[in-house]
Design an enzyme around this catalytic site. Structure first.
Site, PDB file in Angstrom:
ATOM      1  N   ASP A   1       0.849  -1.191   0.000  1.00 17.85           N
ATOM      2  CA  ASP A   1       0.000   0.000   0.000  1.00 17.85           C
ATOM      3  C   ASP A   1       0.888   1.245   0.000  1.00 17.85           C
ATOM      4  O   ASP A   1       1.884   1.314   0.709  1.00 17.85           O
ATOM      5  CB  ASP A   1      -0.912  -0.012   1.241  1.00 17.85           C
ATOM      6  CG  ASP A   1      -2.053   0.968   1.114  1.00 17.85           C
ATOM      7  OD1 ASP A   1      -3.215   0.516   1.060  1.00 17.85           O
ATOM      8  OD2 ASP A   1      -1.811   2.192   1.075  1.00 17.85           O
ATOM      9  N   ILE A   2       0.501   2.217  -0.783  1.00 14.53           N
ATOM     10  CA  ILE A   2       1.284   3.445  -0.927  1.00 14.53           C
ATOM     11  C   ILE A   2       1.219   4.279   0.356  1.00 14.53           C
ATOM     12  O   ILE A   2       2.109   5.083   0.628  1.00 14.53           O
ATOM     13  CB  ILE A   2       0.766   4.244  -2.157  1.00 14.53           C
ATOM     14  CG1 ILE A   2       1.832   5.127  -2.735  1.00 14.53           C
ATOM     15  CG2 ILE A   2      -0.487   5.026  -1.839  1.00 14.53           C
ATOM     16  CD1 ILE A   2       1.492   5.663  -4.117  1.00 14.53           C
TER      17      ILE A   2
ATOM     18  N   ASN B   1     -12.690  -3.450   2.876  1.00 19.08           N
ATOM     19  CA  ASN B   1     -13.686  -2.391   2.981  1.00 19.08           C
ATOM     20  C   ASN B   1     -14.657  -2.551   1.809  1.00 19.08           C
ATOM     21  O   ASN B   1     -14.226  -2.754   0.673  1.00 19.08           O
ATOM     22  CB  ASN B   1     -13.015  -1.014   2.927  1.00 19.08           C
ATOM     23  CG  ASN B   1     -12.094  -0.789   4.115  1.00 19.08           C
ATOM     24  OD1 ASN B   1     -12.413  -1.188   5.233  1.00 19.08           O
ATOM     25  ND2 ASN B   1     -10.957  -0.159   3.878  1.00 19.08           N
TER      26      ASN B   1
ATOM     27  N   GLY C   1     -16.098   2.341   3.850  1.00 14.11           N
ATOM     28  CA  GLY C   1     -14.913   3.183   3.663  1.00 14.11           C
ATOM     29  C   GLY C   1     -14.055   2.787   2.478  1.00 14.11           C
ATOM     30  O   GLY C   1     -12.873   3.122   2.426  1.00 14.11           O
ATOM     31  N   GLN C   2     -14.648   2.098   1.510  1.00 14.91           N
ATOM     32  CA  GLN C   2     -13.870   1.693   0.327  1.00 14.91           C
ATOM     33  C   GLN C   2     -13.611   2.902  -0.576  1.00 14.91           C
ATOM     34  O   GLN C   2     -14.546   3.608  -0.959  1.00 14.91           O
ATOM     35  CB  GLN C   2     -14.641   0.611  -0.458  1.00 14.91           C
ATOM     36  CG  GLN C   2     -13.878   0.106  -1.673  1.00 14.91           C
ATOM     37  CD  GLN C   2     -14.610  -1.012  -2.413  1.00 14.91           C
ATOM     38  OE1 GLN C   2     -15.721  -1.409  -2.024  1.00 14.91           O
ATOM     39  NE2 GLN C   2     -14.014  -1.499  -3.468  1.00 14.91           N
TER      40      GLN C   2
ATOM     41  N   HIS D   1     -10.220  -5.434  -2.977  1.00 18.38           N
ATOM     42  CA  HIS D   1      -8.866  -5.657  -2.434  1.00 18.38           C
ATOM     43  C   HIS D   1      -8.921  -6.016  -0.963  1.00 18.38           C
ATOM     44  O   HIS D   1      -9.719  -5.482  -0.208  1.00 18.38           O
ATOM     45  CB  HIS D   1      -7.978  -4.416  -2.630  1.00 18.38           C
ATOM     46  CG  HIS D   1      -8.600  -3.127  -2.155  1.00 18.38           C
ATOM     47  ND1 HIS D   1      -9.533  -2.465  -2.897  1.00 18.38           N
ATOM     48  CD2 HIS D   1      -8.417  -2.408  -1.037  1.00 18.38           C
ATOM     49  CE1 HIS D   1      -9.910  -1.374  -2.246  1.00 18.38           C
ATOM     50  NE2 HIS D   1      -9.256  -1.315  -1.106  1.00 18.38           N
TER      51      HIS D   1
ATOM     52  N   HIS E   1      -6.740  -5.794   2.455  1.00 17.10           N
ATOM     53  CA  HIS E   1      -5.588  -5.184   3.117  1.00 17.10           C
ATOM     54  C   HIS E   1      -5.026  -6.255   4.042  1.00 17.10           C
ATOM     55  O   HIS E   1      -5.782  -6.880   4.802  1.00 17.10           O
ATOM     56  CB  HIS E   1      -6.008  -4.008   4.012  1.00 17.10           C
ATOM     57  CG  HIS E   1      -6.559  -2.824   3.296  1.00 17.10           C
ATOM     58  ND1 HIS E   1      -5.831  -1.684   3.085  1.00 17.10           N
ATOM     59  CD2 HIS E   1      -7.782  -2.594   2.766  1.00 17.10           C
ATOM     60  CE1 HIS E   1      -6.564  -0.796   2.444  1.00 17.10           C
ATOM     61  NE2 HIS E   1      -7.764  -1.315   2.248  1.00 17.10           N
TER      62      HIS E   1
HETATM   63  P1  AMP Z   1      -9.735   1.283   0.513  1.00 14.65           P
HETATM   64  O1  AMP Z   1     -10.010   2.505   1.350  1.00 14.65           O
HETATM   65  O2  AMP Z   1     -10.045   0.002   1.239  1.00 14.65           O
HETATM   66  O3  AMP Z   1     -10.397   1.385  -0.847  1.00 14.65           O
HETATM   67  O4  AMP Z   1      -8.176   1.249   0.307  1.00 14.65           O
HETATM   68  C1  AMP Z   1      -7.540   1.750  -0.820  1.00 14.65           C
HETATM   69  C2  AMP Z   1      -6.068   1.695  -0.529  1.00 14.65           C
HETATM   70  O5  AMP Z   1      -5.355   1.848  -1.727  1.00 14.65           O
HETATM   71  C3  AMP Z   1      -5.577   2.810   0.423  1.00 14.65           C
HETATM   72  O6  AMP Z   1      -5.000   2.217   1.579  1.00 14.65           O
HETATM   73  C4  AMP Z   1      -4.549   3.559  -0.418  1.00 14.65           C
HETATM   74  O7  AMP Z   1      -3.436   4.005   0.343  1.00 14.65           O
HETATM   75  C5  AMP Z   1      -4.166   2.521  -1.450  1.00 14.65           C
HETATM   76  N1  AMP Z   1      -3.638   3.053  -2.694  1.00 14.65           N
HETATM   77  C6  AMP Z   1      -4.146   4.041  -3.453  1.00 14.65           C
HETATM   78  N2  AMP Z   1      -3.395   4.233  -4.545  1.00 14.65           N
HETATM   79  C7  AMP Z   1      -2.383   3.335  -4.484  1.00 14.65           C
HETATM   80  C8  AMP Z   1      -1.275   3.023  -5.316  1.00 14.65           C
HETATM   81  N3  AMP Z   1      -1.040   3.693  -6.467  1.00 14.65           N
HETATM   82  N4  AMP Z   1      -0.427   2.035  -4.943  1.00 14.65           N
HETATM   83  C9  AMP Z   1      -0.637   1.367  -3.790  1.00 14.65           C
HETATM   84  N5  AMP Z   1      -1.680   1.604  -2.966  1.00 14.65           N
HETATM   85  C10 AMP Z   1      -2.534   2.583  -3.302  1.00 14.65           C
END
Ligand code: AMP
Length: 121
Positions: free
Chosen positions: A33-34, A94, A100-101, A107, A109
């Site tokens: 995760d970024i 999520n 909170g998605q 995906h 986590h």
């Molecule tokens: P969610 O809130 O469950 O949809 O989580 C989305 C996740 O994607 C968040 O934790 C972000 O930090 C992560 N995210 C968004 N863009 C990127 C990216 N380019 N590379 C890796 N993770 C990302």
């Protein structure tokens, strides 16, 4: 709701945006995760175009569902956080607005490498 072909994970799957890849097979792609929330914070996404968990469970094939679930453990083993050889982790998904998605591609986590705390904050 229609799958958004331009969501960030779709772009990562197409190779248009880089990621810090952990693991890949026919069914899943995993990367860090970024916006890291714990010592280890990995994401595991199915290769298929599924918006969220319900979309996936309704529309994915048995093969895709099994491949996605097994992918979690392949990744946890690769990261050394599996309960089988490591100290465990939290896997969360999520779903939708109230869940909170933010990214509309299913995906998991995976949080680990340390105690992850209470399940809901
Ligand atoms: P969610 O809130 O469950 O949809 O989580 C989305 C996740 O994607 C968040 O934790 C972000 O930090 C992560 N995210 C968004 N863009 C990127 C990216 N380019 N590379 C890796 N993770 C990302």
């Amino acid at each position: 709701m229609k799958y958004d072909e331009n969501n960030i994970f779709a772009k990562i799957l197409r190779g248009e945006i880089p990621c810090k890849k952990i693991y890949e097979d026919d069914f899943v792609l995993s990367f860090f995760d970024i916006n890291q929330q714990k010592k280890i914070h990995a994401l595991v996404i199915p290769k298929g175009k599924y918006i969220d968990l319900d979309d996936f469970n309704i529309n994915a094939s048995q093969e895709e569902i099994i491949g996605f679930m097994k992918g979690i453990t392949l990744v946890s083993k690769k990261l050394g956080i599996s309960s089988n050889g490591g100290n465990g982790y939290r896997a969360i998904i999520n779903v939708g607005e109230n869940g909170g998605q933010e990214v509309p591609h299913l995906h998991f986590h995976l949080f680990g490498g340390e105690k992850v705390g209470k399940i809901v904050s």
